[in-house]
Design a protein around this motif. Structure first.
Motif, PDB file in Angstrom:
ATOM      1  N   MET A   1       0.802  -1.214   0.000  1.00 40.84           N
ATOM      2  CA  MET A   1       0.000   0.000   0.000  1.00 40.84           C
ATOM      3  C   MET A   1       0.838   1.270   0.000  1.00 40.84           C
ATOM      4  O   MET A   1       0.311   2.375  -0.149  1.00 40.84           O
ATOM      5  CB  MET A   1      -0.953   0.012   1.198  1.00 40.84           C
ATOM      6  N   GLY A   2       2.150   1.174   0.186  1.00 37.11           N
ATOM      7  CA  GLY A   2       2.991   2.359   0.169  1.00 37.11           C
ATOM      8  C   GLY A   2       2.591   3.362   1.237  1.00 37.11           C
ATOM      9  O   GLY A   2       2.353   3.012   2.394  1.00 37.11           O
ATOM     10  N   SER A   3       2.463   4.616   0.834  1.00 41.40           N
ATOM     11  CA  SER A   3       2.288   5.699   1.803  1.00 41.40           C
ATOM     12  C   SER A   3       0.940   5.721   2.504  1.00 41.40           C
ATOM     13  O   SER A   3       0.757   6.502   3.436  1.00 41.40           O
ATOM     14  CB  SER A   3       2.532   7.046   1.120  1.00 41.40           C
ATOM     15  N   ILE A   4       0.006   4.886   2.101  1.00 46.25           N
ATOM     16  CA  ILE A   4      -1.222   4.768   2.894  1.00 46.25           C
ATOM     17  C   ILE A   4      -0.869   4.293   4.300  1.00 46.25           C
ATOM     18  O   ILE A   4      -1.599   4.538   5.256  1.00 46.25           O
ATOM     19  CB  ILE A   4      -2.227   3.821   2.208  1.00 46.25           C
ATOM     20  N   THR A   5       0.296   3.649   4.432  1.00 51.66           N
ATOM     21  CA  THR A   5       0.815   3.262   5.746  1.00 51.66           C
ATOM     22  C   THR A   5       0.822   4.451   6.702  1.00 51.66           C
ATOM     23  O   THR A   5       0.565   4.299   7.908  1.00 51.66           O
ATOM     24  CB  THR A   5       2.250   2.712   5.590  1.00 51.66           C
ATOM     25  N   LYS A   6       1.125   5.629   6.188  1.00 51.30           N
ATOM     26  CA  LYS A   6       1.233   6.816   7.035  1.00 51.30           C
ATOM     27  C   LYS A   6      -0.059   7.116   7.784  1.00 51.30           C
ATOM     28  O   LYS A   6      -0.040   7.668   8.895  1.00 51.30           O
ATOM     29  CB  LYS A   6       1.628   8.029   6.194  1.00 51.30           C
TER      30      LYS A   6
ATOM     31  N   HIS B   1      -5.576   8.787   0.875  1.00 55.51           N
ATOM     32  CA  HIS B   1      -4.129   8.875   0.684  1.00 55.51           C
ATOM     33  C   HIS B   1      -3.759   8.032  -0.533  1.00 55.51           C
ATOM     34  O   HIS B   1      -4.435   7.058  -0.868  1.00 55.51           O
ATOM     35  CB  HIS B   1      -3.362   8.357   1.902  1.00 55.51           C
ATOM     36  N   GLY B   2      -2.678   8.419  -1.198  1.00 52.99           N
ATOM     37  CA  GLY B   2      -2.118   7.618  -2.259  1.00 52.99           C
ATOM     38  C   GLY B   2      -0.926   6.836  -1.755  1.00 52.99           C
ATOM     39  O   GLY B   2      -0.402   7.108  -0.668  1.00 52.99           O
ATOM     40  N   GLY B   3      -0.495   5.862  -2.528  1.00 58.21           N
ATOM     41  CA  GLY B   3       0.656   5.059  -2.147  1.00 58.21           C
ATOM     42  C   GLY B   3       1.494   4.701  -3.348  1.00 58.21           C
ATOM     43  O   GLY B   3       0.963   4.394  -4.419  1.00 58.21           O
ATOM     44  N   SER B   4       2.812   4.763  -3.176  1.00 52.40           N
ATOM     45  CA  SER B   4       3.722   4.429  -4.270  1.00 52.40           C
ATOM     46  C   SER B   4       4.999   3.843  -3.693  1.00 52.40           C
ATOM     47  O   SER B   4       5.659   4.462  -2.853  1.00 52.40           O
ATOM     48  CB  SER B   4       4.048   5.681  -5.086  1.00 52.40           C
ATOM     49  N   MET B   5       5.331   2.657  -4.122  1.00 55.71           N
ATOM     50  CA  MET B   5       6.606   2.009  -3.817  1.00 55.71           C
ATOM     51  C   MET B   5       7.049   1.291  -5.085  1.00 55.71           C
ATOM     52  O   MET B   5       6.211   0.950  -5.926  1.00 55.71           O
ATOM     53  CB  MET B   5       6.461   1.009  -2.663  1.00 55.71           C
TER      54      MET B   5
ATOM     55  N   ALA C   1       6.820   4.860   6.765  1.00 55.63           N
ATOM     56  CA  ALA C   1       6.482   5.730   5.639  1.00 55.63           C
ATOM     57  C   ALA C   1       5.840   4.981   4.483  1.00 55.63           C
ATOM     58  O   ALA C   1       5.237   5.608   3.606  1.00 55.63           O
ATOM     59  CB  ALA C   1       7.730   6.466   5.142  1.00 55.63           C
ATOM     60  N   GLY C   2       5.964   3.622   4.450  1.00 56.20           N
ATOM     61  CA  GLY C   2       5.391   2.940   3.300  1.00 56.20           C
ATOM     62  C   GLY C   2       5.566   1.445   3.252  1.00 56.20           C
ATOM     63  O   GLY C   2       5.576   0.865   2.172  1.00 56.20           O
ATOM     64  N   GLN C   3       5.652   0.783   4.392  1.00 59.78           N
ATOM     65  CA  GLN C   3       6.002  -0.633   4.428  1.00 59.78           C
ATOM     66  C   GLN C   3       4.827  -1.588   4.224  1.00 59.78           C
ATOM     67  O   GLN C   3       5.001  -2.688   3.718  1.00 59.78           O
ATOM     68  CB  GLN C   3       6.663  -0.958   5.775  1.00 59.78           C
TER      69      GLN C   3
END
Length: 457
Positions: free
Chosen positions: A63-68, A291-295, A223-225
């Motif tokens: 999910m990347g930054s949705i983790t935040k 929120h968006g997510g990018s990894m 931050a994005g795990q």
């Protein structure tokens, strides 16, 4: 709830078209309505090749930054428990780093001026070390704290450390025990588990794939795990829509999605902002949060419409795909799915009924602030003066018998007092020292500065 077959066909077609046009190895999505996952769809194969395994609502993606958003909610829970204040300096709780002087709130809203990325190798593609290593790596501020919005992954690494210091446990242990377990989100983990899609990059000029690395990001993990599924992320969307299972108060959730700092992009109008951990959008007057997510290897999106249920409030969309980058065909997909839902099946409209309080009749009708005229109405439990969203119009909630509190715009948080005559009838309204009287400048209503004794002439 169950959607009409025509609606699901429209959503299925939208998702399939985006998968083809954006060249996504696989993509899964879901829409939320009425507090539950109303539709989910999946297109492609997890390895991006014909004949491969198809994903479903239980397939994990990063999910990347949705983790935040999970980290932010846990920080607000600390605040609500009285264990910190948002205005506290970070160094009060986690001393000994270059971030000592920024506040917790500034970190949450990306307004601390902290550098966007780490000072070491590309953290999203290389294993990470612990907090001491991150804090000692030359982390710095790019701007004066509080000056402007500047997205920072490093700042959320710091907030993850704050959770660890307060709880004496790993940041994910805190998120799991305080949020995931109570919400039944058992398929949200720090590393891929069970059915999971691999991270892939799609060549920009050819239909070939490249596997992306997967690792533990260490101190940068907050931050994005996290990895998740459509089913789990849909539960998080219903949380944002208001079904918090009493893990967060409605007032705190509303505070988190207030726009704190606009996302200023030169040459473009302001449509986005950042709250306390949540992104906020205002597009054509429709507000949403998420929120968006990018990894590397993954893109994700979560968006929920804010506002009344009758106007689509609570409707949400979640989206997960295993590609590193994608163009416009994916960029607008979340909003398009939400629009498809609203257009195909408009939210139910609750019928009107006479459920007002007759005692409020003494407050409704025409009032005057000096020579200007405003109309007060009783709407549900609120007293509405003027038109919210226009000028100084605001809703007010009752605090006590003759005391109300503003909820909107200029008068948000300001007191409105009902002032009575000796016989108990209403003389005037005192709104943050402004006098509202039944006639313009009523000389019998104690107008500050007095009223010329010769009156109107």
């Amino acid at each position: 709830m169950t959607l009409e077959p025509s609606t699901t066909r429209r959503l299925d077609h939208r998702l399939a078209t985006a998968q083809r046009d954006a060249r996504l190895p696989s993509v899964v999505a879901g829409v939320v309505r009425g507090g539950s996952l109303a539709w989910s769809g999946a297109v492609g194969t997890v390895d991006g090749r014909s004949g491969g395994r198809a994903p479903d609502a239980d397939t994990q993606y990063r999910m990347g930054s949705i983790t935040k958003t999970f980290v932010a909610v846990c920080v607000l829970r600390l605040r609500d428990a009285g264990r910190l204040d948002l205005t506290d300096r970070f160094g009060v709780h986690v001393p000994g780093s270059p971030l000592d002087g920024v506040t917790v709130e500034q970190l949450l809203t990306h307004a601390a001026g902290v550098q966007a990325e780490t000072s070491g190798p590309w953290w999203e593609r290389t294993p990470g070390g612990g907090w001491a290593e991150l804090a000692g790596s030359g982390v710095a501020q790019r701007f004066r704290a509080g000056r402007r919005f500047h997205y920072t992954n490093v700042g959320y690494g710091a907030l993850g450390r704050l959770l660890e210091v307060h709880h004496g446990a790993g940041w994910f242990d805190v998120v799991r025990s305080e949020l995931l377990d109570p919400l039944g989100m058992t398929r949200t983990t720090t590393r891929p588990s069970g059915s999971a899609a691999p991270g892939l990059a799609v060549h920009p000029f050819a239909d070939v794939l490249l596997p992306e690395p997967e690792h533990d990001a260490g101190a940068m993990a907050p931050a994005g795990q996290l990895w998740t599924t459509v089913a789990d992320l849909a539960r998080w969307a219903t949380f944002l829509g208001g079904d918090t299972a009493d893990l967060l108060s409605a007032d705190t959730l509303a505070e988190m999605v207030e726009p704190h700092h606009v996302v200023d992009e030169p040459g473009r109008p302001w449509t986005g902002a950042h709250g306390l951990g949540w992104q906020v959008w205002n597009v054509d007057g429709v507000r949403s949060a998420g929120h968006g997510g990018s990894m590397p290897g993954f893109l994700a999106s979560l968006r929920v419409r804010l506002g009344a249920t009758e106007s689509g409030g609570g409707d949400g969309v979640v989206l997960l795909t295993n590609t590193t980058a994608a163009g416009p065909a994916l960029r607008d997909l979340a909003g398009q799915l939400l629009s498809d839902l609203a257009e195909s099946e408009p939210p139910a409209v609750a019928p009107w009924s006479a459920s007002g309080d007759p005692a409020l009749l003494e407050l409704v009708g025409t009032w005057h602030w000096g020579p200007s005229t405003e109309v007060a109405r009783a709407v549900g439990d609120h007293l509405v003066l003027g038109e919210p969203g226009s000028g100084r119009g605001s809703r007010f909630r009752r605090v006590s018998a003759d005391l109300w509190e503003g909820l909107d715009s200029y008068y948000a948080g300001e007191p409105l007092r009902v002032v009575r005559r000796a016989d108990g009838t209403v003389s005037h309204l005192d709104l943050a020292t402004f006098r509202f009287t039944r006639t313009p400048y009523d000389p019998g209503a104690d107008v500050p500065g007095g009223v010329d004794e010769l009156g109107w002439r």
